[in-house]
Design an enzyme around this catalytic site. Structure first.
Site, PDB file in Angstrom:
ATOM      1  N   ALA A   4       7.588  16.218  -5.125  1.00 36.94           N
ATOM      2  CA  ALA A   4       7.820  14.960  -5.440  1.00 36.94           C
ATOM      3  C   ALA A   4       7.350  14.036  -4.226  1.00 36.94           C
ATOM      4  O   ALA A   4       7.798  13.858  -3.053  1.00 36.94           O
ATOM      5  CB  ALA A   4       9.254  14.534  -5.368  1.00 36.94           C
TER       6      ALA A   4
ATOM      7  N   ILE B  77       6.323  15.347   7.159  1.00 36.75           N
ATOM      8  CA  ILE B  77       7.089  14.473   7.827  1.00 36.75           C
ATOM      9  C   ILE B  77       6.632  14.278   9.286  1.00 36.75           C
ATOM     10  O   ILE B  77       6.374  15.148  10.072  1.00 36.75           O
ATOM     11  CB  ILE B  77       8.478  15.023   8.074  1.00 36.75           C
ATOM     12  CG1 ILE B  77       9.016  15.565   6.684  1.00 36.75           C
ATOM     13  CG2 ILE B  77       9.550  13.956   8.831  1.00 36.75           C
ATOM     14  CD1 ILE B  77       9.245  14.140   5.453  1.00 36.75           C
TER      15      ILE B  77
ATOM     16  N   ARG C 253     -30.457   3.142  18.860  1.00 35.63           N
ATOM     17  CA  ARG C 253     -31.311   3.913  18.340  1.00 35.63           C
ATOM     18  C   ARG C 253     -32.830   3.588  17.873  1.00 35.63           C
ATOM     19  O   ARG C 253     -32.770   2.605  16.960  1.00 35.63           O
ATOM     20  CB  ARG C 253     -30.413   4.812  17.117  1.00 35.63           C
ATOM     21  CG  ARG C 253     -31.232   5.693  16.328  1.00 35.63           C
ATOM     22  CD  ARG C 253     -31.490   6.956  16.856  1.00 35.63           C
ATOM     23  NE  ARG C 253     -31.868   7.977  15.766  1.00 35.63           N
ATOM     24  CZ  ARG C 253     -32.501   9.112  16.398  1.00 35.63           C
ATOM     25  NH1 ARG C 253     -32.476   9.468  17.460  1.00 35.63           N
ATOM     26  NH2 ARG C 253     -32.767   9.872  15.308  1.00 35.63           N
TER      27      ARG C 253
ATOM     28  N   HIS D 257     -33.815  -2.882  11.061  1.00 39.03           N
ATOM     29  CA  HIS D 257     -34.060  -2.353   9.349  1.00 39.03           C
ATOM     30  C   HIS D 257     -33.170  -3.060   8.609  1.00 39.03           C
ATOM     31  O   HIS D 257     -31.681  -2.996   8.901  1.00 39.03           O
ATOM     32  CB  HIS D 257     -34.269  -0.831   9.482  1.00 39.03           C
ATOM     33  CG  HIS D 257     -35.238  -0.256  10.107  1.00 39.03           C
ATOM     34  ND1 HIS D 257     -36.662  -0.620  10.237  1.00 39.03           N
ATOM     35  CD2 HIS D 257     -35.137   0.722  11.072  1.00 39.03           C
ATOM     36  CE1 HIS D 257     -37.267   0.300  11.031  1.00 39.03           C
ATOM     37  NE2 HIS D 257     -36.591   1.013  11.602  1.00 39.03           N
TER      38      HIS D 257
ATOM     39  N   GLY E 214     -26.460   9.033  11.434  1.00 37.92           N
ATOM     40  CA  GLY E 214     -27.542   9.897  10.858  1.00 37.92           C
ATOM     41  C   GLY E 214     -26.928  11.143  11.069  1.00 37.92           C
ATOM     42  O   GLY E 214     -25.522  11.575  11.220  1.00 37.92           O
TER      43      GLY E 214
ATOM     44  N   GLU F  76       1.928   6.919   2.885  1.00 37.78           N
ATOM     45  CA  GLU F  76       2.726   5.381   2.241  1.00 37.78           C
ATOM     46  C   GLU F  76       2.260   5.033   1.207  1.00 37.78           C
ATOM     47  O   GLU F  76       2.339   3.901   1.028  1.00 37.78           O
ATOM     48  CB  GLU F  76       2.840   4.518   3.501  1.00 37.78           C
ATOM     49  CG  GLU F  76       3.656   5.004   4.751  1.00 37.78           C
ATOM     50  CD  GLU F  76       4.159   4.023   5.782  1.00 37.78           C
ATOM     51  OE1 GLU F  76       4.305   2.698   5.281  1.00 37.78           O
ATOM     52  OE2 GLU F  76       4.492   4.242   7.035  1.00 37.78           O
TER      53      GLU F  76
ATOM     54  N   THR G 268      -0.634   6.432  -2.039  1.00 34.88           N
ATOM     55  CA  THR G 268      -1.976   6.628  -2.138  1.00 34.88           C
ATOM     56  C   THR G 268      -2.526   5.290  -2.634  1.00 34.88           C
ATOM     57  O   THR G 268      -1.898   4.633  -3.215  1.00 34.88           O
ATOM     58  CB  THR G 268      -2.196   7.642  -3.226  1.00 34.88           C
ATOM     59  OG1 THR G 268      -1.635   7.378  -4.571  1.00 34.88           O
ATOM     60  CG2 THR G 268      -1.673   9.242  -2.903  1.00 34.88           C
TER      61      THR G 268
ATOM     62  N   GLN H 144      -4.167   5.151  -5.102  1.00 33.62           N
ATOM     63  CA  GLN H 144      -3.682   4.864  -6.553  1.00 33.62           C
ATOM     64  C   GLN H 144      -2.568   4.302  -6.926  1.00 33.62           C
ATOM     65  O   GLN H 144      -2.281   3.515  -7.720  1.00 33.62           O
ATOM     66  CB  GLN H 144      -3.862   6.416  -7.339  1.00 33.62           C
ATOM     67  CG  GLN H 144      -5.375   7.015  -7.592  1.00 33.62           C
ATOM     68  CD  GLN H 144      -6.234   7.172  -6.011  1.00 33.62           C
ATOM     69  OE1 GLN H 144      -5.387   7.625  -5.230  1.00 33.62           O
ATOM     70  NE2 GLN H 144      -7.021   6.979  -6.009  1.00 33.62           N
TER      71      GLN H 144
HETATM   72  N1  CAA Z   1      11.597  -3.500  -3.902  1.00 27.49           N
HETATM   73  C1  CAA Z   1      12.850  -3.525  -4.444  1.00 27.49           C
HETATM   74  N2  CAA Z   1      13.077  -2.688  -5.654  1.00 27.49           N
HETATM   75  C2  CAA Z   1      12.085  -2.130  -6.242  1.00 27.49           C
HETATM   76  C3  CAA Z   1      10.456  -2.246  -5.736  1.00 27.49           C
HETATM   77  C4  CAA Z   1      10.368  -2.861  -4.425  1.00 27.49           C
HETATM   78  N3  CAA Z   1       9.362  -3.141  -4.016  1.00 27.49           N
HETATM   79  N4  CAA Z   1       9.808  -1.395  -6.546  1.00 27.49           N
HETATM   80  C5  CAA Z   1      10.585  -1.057  -7.595  1.00 27.49           C
HETATM   81  N5  CAA Z   1      12.004  -1.351  -7.144  1.00 27.49           N
HETATM   82  C6  CAA Z   1      13.132  -0.973  -8.083  1.00 27.49           C
HETATM   83  C7  CAA Z   1      12.879  -1.444  -9.529  1.00 27.49           C
HETATM   84  O1  CAA Z   1      13.176  -2.770  -9.738  1.00 27.49           O
HETATM   85  C8  CAA Z   1      13.639  -0.611 -10.266  1.00 27.49           C
HETATM   86  O2  CAA Z   1      15.081  -1.128 -10.278  1.00 27.49           O
HETATM   87  P1  CAA Z   1      16.128  -0.658 -11.501  1.00 27.49           P
HETATM   88  O3  CAA Z   1      16.835   0.510 -10.867  1.00 27.49           O
HETATM   89  O4  CAA Z   1      16.964  -2.149 -11.125  1.00 27.49           O
HETATM   90  O5  CAA Z   1      15.375  -0.600 -12.759  1.00 27.49           O
HETATM   91  C9  CAA Z   1      13.759   0.778  -9.569  1.00 27.49           C
HETATM   92  O6  CAA Z   1      13.408   0.518  -8.137  1.00 27.49           O
HETATM   93  C10 CAA Z   1      12.842   1.642 -10.172  1.00 27.49           C
HETATM   94  O7  CAA Z   1      11.395   1.081 -10.027  1.00 27.49           O
HETATM   95  P2  CAA Z   1      10.006   1.704 -10.929  1.00 27.49           P
HETATM   96  O8  CAA Z   1      10.298   1.758 -12.343  1.00 27.49           O
HETATM   97  O9  CAA Z   1       8.960   0.854 -10.488  1.00 27.49           O
HETATM   98  O10 CAA Z   1       9.973   3.265 -10.164  1.00 27.49           O
HETATM   99  P3  CAA Z   1       8.920   4.370 -10.505  1.00 27.49           P
HETATM  100  O11 CAA Z   1       9.817   5.583 -10.647  1.00 27.49           O
HETATM  101  O12 CAA Z   1       7.995   3.962 -11.681  1.00 27.49           O
HETATM  102  O13 CAA Z   1       8.319   4.356  -9.123  1.00 27.49           O
HETATM  103  C11 CAA Z   1       6.404   3.850  -7.433  1.00 27.49           C
HETATM  104  C12 CAA Z   1       7.284   3.309  -8.642  1.00 27.49           C
HETATM  105  C13 CAA Z   1       5.810   2.592  -7.205  1.00 27.49           C
HETATM  106  C14 CAA Z   1       5.197   4.857  -8.087  1.00 27.49           C
HETATM  107  C15 CAA Z   1       7.147   4.572  -6.327  1.00 27.49           C
HETATM  108  O14 CAA Z   1       7.684   5.683  -6.537  1.00 27.49           O
HETATM  109  C16 CAA Z   1       6.277   4.654  -5.168  1.00 27.49           C
HETATM  110  O15 CAA Z   1       6.033   3.635  -4.309  1.00 27.49           O
HETATM  111  N6  CAA Z   1       5.728   6.153  -5.040  1.00 27.49           N
HETATM  112  C17 CAA Z   1       5.000   6.268  -3.804  1.00 27.49           C
HETATM  113  C18 CAA Z   1       5.967   6.911  -2.667  1.00 27.49           C
HETATM  114  C19 CAA Z   1       5.375   6.831  -1.080  1.00 27.49           C
HETATM  115  O16 CAA Z   1       4.678   5.855  -1.094  1.00 27.49           O
HETATM  116  N7  CAA Z   1       5.444   7.908  -0.406  1.00 27.49           N
HETATM  117  C20 CAA Z   1       5.216   7.813   0.952  1.00 27.49           C
HETATM  118  C21 CAA Z   1       6.093   8.776   1.770  1.00 27.49           C
HETATM  119  S1  CAA Z   1       6.340   7.812   3.262  1.00 27.49           S
HETATM  120  C22 CAA Z   1       5.004   8.620   4.188  1.00 27.49           C
HETATM  121  O17 CAA Z   1       4.080   8.980   3.564  1.00 27.49           O
HETATM  122  C23 CAA Z   1       5.113   8.606   5.506  1.00 27.49           C
HETATM  123  C24 CAA Z   1       4.900   9.828   6.433  1.00 27.49           C
HETATM  124  O18 CAA Z   1       5.683  10.058   7.226  1.00 27.49           O
HETATM  125  C25 CAA Z   1       3.918  10.724   6.111  1.00 27.49           C
END
Ligand code: CAA
Length: 390
Positions: free
Chosen positions: A130, A157, A267, A277, A338, A362, A364, A366
């Site tokens: 996940a 983490i 360089r 250039h 280079g 945080e 991707t 995409q």
């Molecule tokens: N603020 C508040 N609520 C939000 C929100 C936001 N920005 N975005 C969505 N919501 C709410 C929606 O309103 C919805 O609410 P309801 O339950 O009332 O319907 C709910 O959340 C679900 O929203 P989505 O249908 O949009 O959810 P989704 O399952 O389609 O996922 C996603 C959306 C944008 C893909 C999200 O899962 C996401 O951001 N994924 C990426 C995760 C991520 O960034 N991970 C990084 C981990 S941390 C890290 O990398 C740090 C480290 O230490 C390395």
């Protein structure tokens, strides 16, 4: 009228961070990268001079800087070394959910720990199965009397090996998808196991580990916000921390750009410095424009938060654009060097490796595009939990 002028205080803050990056980070950065050494000494010094925990409110012992000010500092420290800045800045990510939605007692205890001593905290959202799809997580938290029992494993983490406490997301209702996730504060001494240290391509001075929970019991009052509201807290956290990641990406791009500009003037090929250039000049020009645009988007995404507005869309614009820019600018800096750019003795290959993670962690690039597309095509009203005012 839009005014991009910083106050004298903000300029001094930025200068102080730049000075710290020049004197304390740059001299050790390439050495730390070589062996993947954790920057413990730099962390202690940064904590002492107040360059950590900048968003923690004054009532919990922090300086209570705003988001724009945080970004000014993050760009400079990341210019020094983004691996070191990831280590220094991770407390911001871990503590954001607490500042947003936790009880006053939890804030006092856990934000207080970070401001009273140079301790670290980690944000535990991602799992092996996940990553982008947060709601697919398998970690569970089951309420038993006045405790929650947590089981599961979190990967990638940041600071996992060194954290004193963790913000952990877990399913409290397995059947409810994203509406069954809750957020908890888990102190390390509750029995957290750190069982895998990642050997990474870039940002090698930062620590990345797997963190596991085998029947880890925590007091029920360590729930952050309401039960089953954790997904929203995670999304709101990322809205608040992605401007900082964009600032870091801008710092990497700026560092690569400066090295490339200096090298292009030294360089000599075909009898003149390569900066003469047009092929090189056009690369330099694009780098300069894209860095400027990254910073402007970053500042806008932070200022919206400082004005109390939702910044989901601009936060994703900033994070996506600045991360992709960092990768492009660092790659072009290698090109300008280079063959030398490919050699570890020269500074830009590290920056190219470091830049890659900006497009991954945080969310991707995409996922940022997905958020941008949704916010553009299907704008929706999002309710934020009442307690979430920080
Ligand atoms: N603020 C508040 N609520 C939000 C929100 C936001 N920005 N975005 C969505 N919501 C709410 C929606 O309103 C919805 O609410 P309801 O339950 O009332 O319907 C709910 O959340 C679900 O929203 P989505 O249908 O949009 O959810 P989704 O399952 O389609 O996922 C996603 C959306 C944008 C893909 C999200 O899962 C996401 O951001 N994924 C990426 C995760 C991520 O960034 N991970 C990084 C981990 S941390 C890290 O990398 C740090 C480290 O230490 C390395």
């Amino acid at each position: 009228m839009v005014d991009f002028t910083l106050t004298d205080e903000q300029k001094a803050m930025r200068e102080m961070a730049h000075d710290f990056a020049t004197k304390e980070i740059r001299p050790v950065a390439w050495e730390l990268d070589k062996d993947g050494t954790f920057p413990e000494e730099v962390i202690k010094k940064a904590w002492e001079v107040g360059l950590m925990n900048t968003h923690i409110p004054e009532e919990y012992g922090g300086p209570g800087l705003n988001y724009l000010e945080g970004c000014l500092i993050e760009e400079e420290l990341s210019w020094g070394c983004s691996g070191v800045q990831t280590s220094l800045g991770c407390n911001g990510l871990a503590s954001a959910p607490v500042a947003l939605a936790a009880s006053d007692e939890l804030k006092k205890e856990y934000l207080g720990r970070l401001t009273e001593a140079p301790l670290l905290a980690s944000f535990c959202l991602t799992e092996p199965d996940a990553g982008s799809d947060v709601s697919g997580m398998k970690t569970t938290a089951v309420k038993k009397g006045d405790k929650y029992v947590i089981n599961g494993s979190k990967c990638f983490i940041t600071n996992g090996e060194f954290a004193n406490w963790y913000t952990v997301y877990a399913k409290t209702d397995k059947e409810a998808g994203h509406r069954g996730i809750s957020c908890f504060v888990v102190p390390r001494d509750a029995g957290v196991i750190v069982d895998h240290h990642e050997d990474k391509m870039g940002q090698r001075a930062s620590n990345t580990a797997t963190v596991s929970f085998n029947d880890v019991e925590i007091p029920a009052d360590h729930l952050v916000g309401e039960e089953n509201k954790g997904f929203k807290i995670a999304m709101m956290t990322l809205d608040r921390t992605r401007p900082g990641v964009a600032a870091m990406a801008t710092g990497i791009a700026r560092a690569a750009f400066e090295f490339a500009v200096a090298y292009s003037k030294e360089r000599v090929q075909f009898g003149v410095p390569i900066a003469m250039h047009q092929a090189i000049q056009f690369m330099i020009a694009d780098m300069a424009t894209e860095i400027e645009a990254s910073r402007l988007l970053t500042w806008k995404s932070a200022v919206l938060l400082d004005q109390g507005q939702r910044n989901t869309l601009v936060s994703s614009h900033a994070k996506r654009f600045a991360a992709d820019t960092a990768m492009k600018v660092a790659t072009d800096a290698v090109q300008i060097y280079g063959g030398y750019g490919f050699i570890k003795e020269y500074p830009v290959e590290k920056l190219m490796r470091d830049a890659k993670i900006m497009q991954l962690y945080e969310g991707t690039s995409q996922i940022q595009r997905l958020v941008i597309a949704r916010e553009t095509l299907l704008p929706r009203h999002i309710e934020e939990p009442a307690a979430a005012t920080a």
